[in-house]
Design a protein around this motif. Structure first.
Motif, PDB file in Angstrom:
ATOM      1  N   ALA A  66       0.809  -1.212   0.000  1.00 51.33           N
ATOM      2  CA  ALA A  66       0.000   0.000   0.000  1.00 51.33           C
ATOM      3  C   ALA A  66       0.844   1.265   0.000  1.00 51.33           C
ATOM      4  O   ALA A  66       0.593   2.183  -0.760  1.00 51.33           O
ATOM      5  N   SER A 151      -1.928  -3.370   2.671  1.00 50.82           N
ATOM      6  CA  SER A 151      -3.328  -3.135   3.046  1.00 50.82           C
ATOM      7  C   SER A 151      -4.234  -4.149   2.383  1.00 50.82           C
ATOM      8  O   SER A 151      -3.838  -4.831   1.431  1.00 50.82           O
ATOM      9  N   ILE A 156      -8.114  -1.192  -1.031  1.00 46.66           N
ATOM     10  CA  ILE A 156      -7.323  -0.428  -2.002  1.00 46.66           C
ATOM     11  C   ILE A 156      -8.067  -0.328  -3.333  1.00 46.66           C
ATOM     12  O   ILE A 156      -8.119   0.714  -3.962  1.00 46.66           O
TER      13      ILE A 156
END
Ligand SMILES: CSCCC(=O)/C(O)=C/O
Length: 158
Positions: A66, A151, A156
């Motif tokens: 991420a 993440s 996302i």
């Protein structure tokens, strides 16, 4: 990676180790059983091994890389303000997967009310903090760490 019980009410420089007296160092099995935090060593210098390890962790946990976070007193003018934020305990509703790619930092895990275990994570250390576990982090006296955070893929991708 080193892990120890922190003194109950640490005051002064948060970058100091703040051991209980006498120091009580623990291993990864105790870390896991007391806090739920999981630890992996990633061989960053071996690209094939690293990719294999990260793919495995990411697939099992539905994660994507991420962001890269750099904490560096030499290049970030307002580092202290950022560190003040990072030292505020947070309890998140998604597990946190973080790997140190350079430098070192501390993750503190609250295993009982106001009782903390401190983890010194260094290059190649990857930890997974379960959702719902109160934690905070800060730098060591070297004030330098580079972190890769992972993440949840669905978050996302929206
Ligand atoms: C070093 S910045 C990343 C902060 C972090 O990893 C975390 O888990 C915050 O909750």
């Amino acid at each position: 990676m080193q892990i120890w019980y922190m003194e109950p009410y640490p005051c002064g420089d948060r970058r100091m180790p703040h051991h209980v007296f006498p120091p009580k160092v623990i291993g990864i099995d105790t870390l896991q059983s007391v806090t739920g935090v999981t630890y992996f060593k990633v061989d960053i210098d071996n690209t094939v091994a690293m990719k294999k390890r990260l793919t495995c962790i990411r697939t099992e946990r539905n994660k994507v890389p991420a962001e890269i976070v750099v904490l560096d007193s030499e290049t970030i003018p307002n580092l202290n303000a950022k560190l003040d934020d990072l030292y505020e305990p947070v309890t998140l509703d998604d597990e946190q997967v973080v790997m140190v790619t350079d430098g070192a930092m501390y993750y503190d895990i609250e295993y009982e009310d106001s009782e903390w275990i401190r983890i010194l994570v260094e290059r190649g250390d990857l930890i997974i903090i379960p959702k719902g576990v109160s934690h905070r982090c800060t730098t060591t006296p070297k004030d330098y760490a580079k972190i890769q955070r992972f993440s949840n893929r669905d978050v996302i991708q929206g």
